[in-house]
Design an enzyme around this catalytic site. Sequence first.
Site, mmCIF file in Angstrom:
data_model
loop_
_atom_site.group_PDB
_atom_site.id
_atom_site.type_symbol
_atom_site.label_atom_id
_atom_site.label_comp_id
_atom_site.label_asym_id
_atom_site.label_seq_id
_atom_site.Cartn_x
_atom_site.Cartn_y
_atom_site.Cartn_z
ATOM 1 N N GLU A 3 1.453 -1.406 -0.145
ATOM 2 C CA GLU A 3 0.374 0.147 0.154
ATOM 3 C C GLU A 3 1.119 1.179 0.319
ATOM 4 O O GLU A 3 0.573 2.371 0.375
ATOM 5 C CB GLU A 3 -0.791 0.184 1.247
ATOM 6 C CG GLU A 3 -0.414 0.111 2.640
ATOM 7 C CD GLU A 3 -0.036 -1.014 3.459
ATOM 8 O OE1 GLU A 3 0.433 -2.233 2.807
ATOM 9 O OE2 GLU A 3 -0.082 -0.812 4.305
ATOM 10 N N GLU A 35 -6.154 -2.789 -0.244
ATOM 11 C CA GLU A 35 -4.397 -1.868 -0.348
ATOM 12 C C GLU A 35 -5.420 0.030 -0.307
ATOM 13 O O GLU A 35 -3.692 0.677 -0.190
ATOM 14 C CB GLU A 35 -3.384 -2.113 -1.357
ATOM 15 C CG GLU A 35 -2.871 -3.066 -1.789
ATOM 16 C CD GLU A 35 -2.693 -3.565 -0.699
ATOM 17 O OE1 GLU A 35 -2.024 -3.263 0.357
ATOM 18 O OE2 GLU A 35 -2.525 -5.166 -0.485
ATOM 19 N N HIS A 71 -6.252 0.587 3.068
ATOM 20 C CA HIS A 71 -4.778 0.956 4.384
ATOM 21 C C HIS A 71 -4.359 2.753 3.662
ATOM 22 O O HIS A 71 -3.377 3.127 4.325
ATOM 23 C CB HIS A 71 -3.147 0.712 3.559
ATOM 24 C CG HIS A 71 -3.457 -0.886 3.890
ATOM 25 N ND1 HIS A 71 -3.709 -0.808 5.640
ATOM 26 C CD2 HIS A 71 -3.019 -1.957 2.998
ATOM 27 C CE1 HIS A 71 -3.294 -1.903 5.593
ATOM 28 N NE2 HIS A 71 -3.051 -3.125 4.728
ATOM 29 N N GLU A 108 -3.957 -3.844 10.009
ATOM 30 C CA GLU A 108 -3.863 -4.914 8.731
ATOM 31 C C GLU A 108 -5.365 -6.010 9.303
ATOM 32 O O GLU A 108 -6.220 -5.963 8.467
ATOM 33 C CB GLU A 108 -2.792 -6.052 9.160
ATOM 34 C CG GLU A 108 -1.326 -6.056 8.343
ATOM 35 C CD GLU A 108 -2.137 -5.725 7.382
ATOM 36 O OE1 GLU A 108 -2.756 -5.613 6.089
ATOM 37 O OE2 GLU A 108 -0.396 -4.359 6.180
HETATM 38 N N1 B3K Z 1 1.802 -4.583 4.030
HETATM 39 C C1 B3K Z 1 1.711 -5.191 3.167
HETATM 40 C C2 B3K Z 1 2.367 -6.430 3.675
HETATM 41 C C3 B3K Z 1 3.886 -6.331 3.516
HETATM 42 C C4 B3K Z 1 4.482 -7.491 4.078
HETATM 43 C C5 B3K Z 1 6.132 -7.267 4.152
HETATM 44 N N2 B3K Z 1 6.189 -8.456 5.012
HETATM 45 C C6 B3K Z 1 0.588 -5.702 2.484
HETATM 46 C C7 B3K Z 1 -0.745 -5.934 3.006
HETATM 47 O O1 B3K Z 1 -1.398 -5.559 4.635
HETATM 48 O O2 B3K Z 1 -1.215 -5.123 2.742
HETATM 49 ZN ZN ZN Z 2 -2.683 -4.440 4.883
#
Ligand code: B3K
Ligand code: ZN
Length: 868
Positions: free
Chosen positions: A268, A302, A305, A324
């Site tokens: 994101e 995404e 986020h 998350e």
């Molecule tokens: N925030 C990222 C995940 C990143 C992972 C790093 N090892 C994707 C998501 O959850 O949207």
């Molecule tokens: Zn995420």
Amino acid sequence: MMRDGAPKTIYRKDYLSPDFLIDSVELAFDIFDGRTRVSSKLHIHRNGANNAPLVLDGEALEIVGLKIDGRELDQTDFRYVHGKLTIMDVADQFCFEAEVDIVPEENTSLEGLYRSRTMYCTQCEAEGYRKITFGLDRPDVLSTYTVSLTADKANCPVLLSNGNEVSRYDAENGRHTVVWHDPHPKPSYLFAIVAGDLEVVSDTFTTLSGKVVDLRIWVEAKDIDYCAHAMRSLQASMRWDEERYGLEYDLDLFNIVAVDDFNMGAMENKSLNIFNTSCVLAHPDITTDLGYQRVESVVAHEYFHNFSGNRVTCRDWFQLSLKEGFTVYRDAEFSADMNSRGVKRIEDVAFLRTHQFAEDAGPMAHPVRPDSFIEISNFYTMTVYEKGAEVVRMLNTLLGDDAFYRGAKLYFERFDGMAVTCDDFVDAMQEASGKDLSQFRRWYEQAGTPIISVDATFNEASGQLDMTLTQRNPPTPGQDSKPPLHIPVALSLLVDGKHHEFGGGQTEQVLELTNESERLSFTGLSKAPVVSVLRGFSAPVRLEFEQSQDDLVSLIGFDDDPYVRWDASQRLAFEAIDDGTGHLAADYVDALRRVLDGSSEAAMKSQLLALPTEASIADRHAQVGLVDVHAIHSAKMRVAAALGTGLREELTDIVSAGMASAEVYAPSAAQIGQRALVHTALSLLVASDASWLATARELYFAATNLSDRLCAARLVVHHGDEVHRAEVLQHFFDRWKSENLVVNQWFVMQSTRPAPSAVQDVMALTEHEAFDWRNPNKVRSLISSFAGANPVAFHSSDGSGYTLLGDAVRRLQSGNPQIASRMLAPMTRFRRYAHGQDQMRAELESIAALKNLSQDVFEVVQRSLGDD
Ligand code: B3K
Ligand code: ZN
């Protein structure tokens, strides 16, 4: 390679606010083939009264020069060891400059700046920024970024970063420069650049207040026709977040870039989302129905986020679920609104119960907000994501929609531009609702899956139902005894197939279980009701409730809650499978027949008809003893065969109607449901009688979309003879070899063939021209699918499946530690199995003994072997 010397455990309780903050960051990338020079200028000020030295993160950076306030530093001014650059005696406010060289072409970890095919791209979350340049690589240091990118204009005509484009100009030697500025302060993990030869699909979105936002999806030329679905999904997400949460996009441009080599689904980065091609490209030829839905939900996730994660971010990585869990809940609600709400809930619950419950029951069990970690990459888990989303869902259930959305509004307003904690989130919910959530917070602290047992007795004479609900919170590694949780249990009563009214027209009550045990009574019932409990899966718990076959059949037939209907059908299926004889109770078959003849939507019929996954059967067995995957597979196949026989007429009609349909493919909820039902029906028929494989073969050659083609091919490959298997596999590969994403499905169908000989096939396929150890999608399709979704072959009695996985981990662990560590999950739970324990343990021990073990794999192996 170790990230930072010896593996070190980091504890949540040790959090300290940063000694320094960085107001603004200026970066200049000079990209050459084989070397990239990164120049940075950080405007830093001291945060707090101490006179601590400046300690910056930076991993494997080749230092060209360092300056403070324009003065060149010499070797005696700094120390650079184990990923930390320390400079003693700095002022309270100063400008730090660094010039470093990195080699993206040699970066196989796919973290930091790396090259994927012809493009350069970055992945910084969680701690990849430090592989690009020096910085305070922690989420509570927020800075504005100005980024200048210079590269060869012919090879890299497209140069992207976060925010808005400020200027572009040509430089000497056929090079050019583009400058970007992002006005929103952000942590380093949201920084991104992309440079390459990309094509673009553009559209716009007009926000509620009338601002026109440019939307751009950047892909390699080969993929340019596959972007329409992602664009529609993005527009739908932007609208949904305005309508549901009142959140309007905050820049004039939103970019998505599709990359072939990517460790996870998508990222994101502020206004420059980077996606795995598998989560953005879609076309009926290359994408299944599930794939379409996945693109829609990942694009939404995404995008969401931007607020839950970017505008309000995490104080430290222990708070990961703050962004998350909440964002998964938001994307699940979005998908529920876009598709069938009930079916979406069932899919999510099935996923959680199969995979998150197993995680909770294994050596990697951890709370939604972990207390410690060695490598944060290991904590992007089902617990943090999916259980975290369930925790937010429970808040919504307990507070009701009005207070929940007030709480969300308060959260987004109060913490805008800040890095905060899970407690801050719950505080906002508590304040907006006036509800005491102190006990509820234990959901963030306690690992493991609670068990609720229900006991119900009905008194005919008084018309009263007495119920006792008891919760148990079993121990997990490091947490032996746990106080009771605050658990919402949604409940309804069915009398004569109708939902009983509790008063005020209400047919559902949400009980708040806060004590270990609670008794409740319902009066005025004309006869013994059928209890419908944990409706909508109102809490992520295991339920122990003895209900008669008659009751379960009633729930399937009459309950208005899709989850309860599905759960009842699963329970009947579990009983049939556990019986082991393949003999089915007539009531069970009749109940399913009525479902098929009834008016439920097709997707729901498919869910009710589908047998539990072998993984979910294993999870149940693990509760009471050791798991025998081979016995589970045979028992399930016997029940599938019996169902296929028992429902032959109905299933045949479904398959015939499906195959006769001339509808043009659309990934609509209605069509997806229809196809799912046809696929479930055909699978059961094939299980009952191999002559149905001829129909599967026919469907394969006649299919006009990947869902039908893949289902048919899978049936032939998994259950057909060698000749037909070879025919379909060859045809499939010849036809689709130019489409990487389809070839990956071709790998999956072979790696999941439920026979011990699949081990040799997978080994041979690692040598196939289409396989590439450096591409995570391929590794996942061939190796992770094999280990995670082919229990029969993975647990081959000669141990060859374990060796295959062990070899793959040994091969990948230093080059791409994240992928290697994730791949190991099926082996970490070796203690669950009735077979192969010693062989699996030996594999883990051999990995543990490796020199230069990455800390990602070290942590997982160490936890798995923990009690030995
Ligand atoms: N925030 C990222 C995940 C990143 C992972 C790093 N090892 C994707 C998501 O959850 O949207
Ligand atoms: Zn995420």
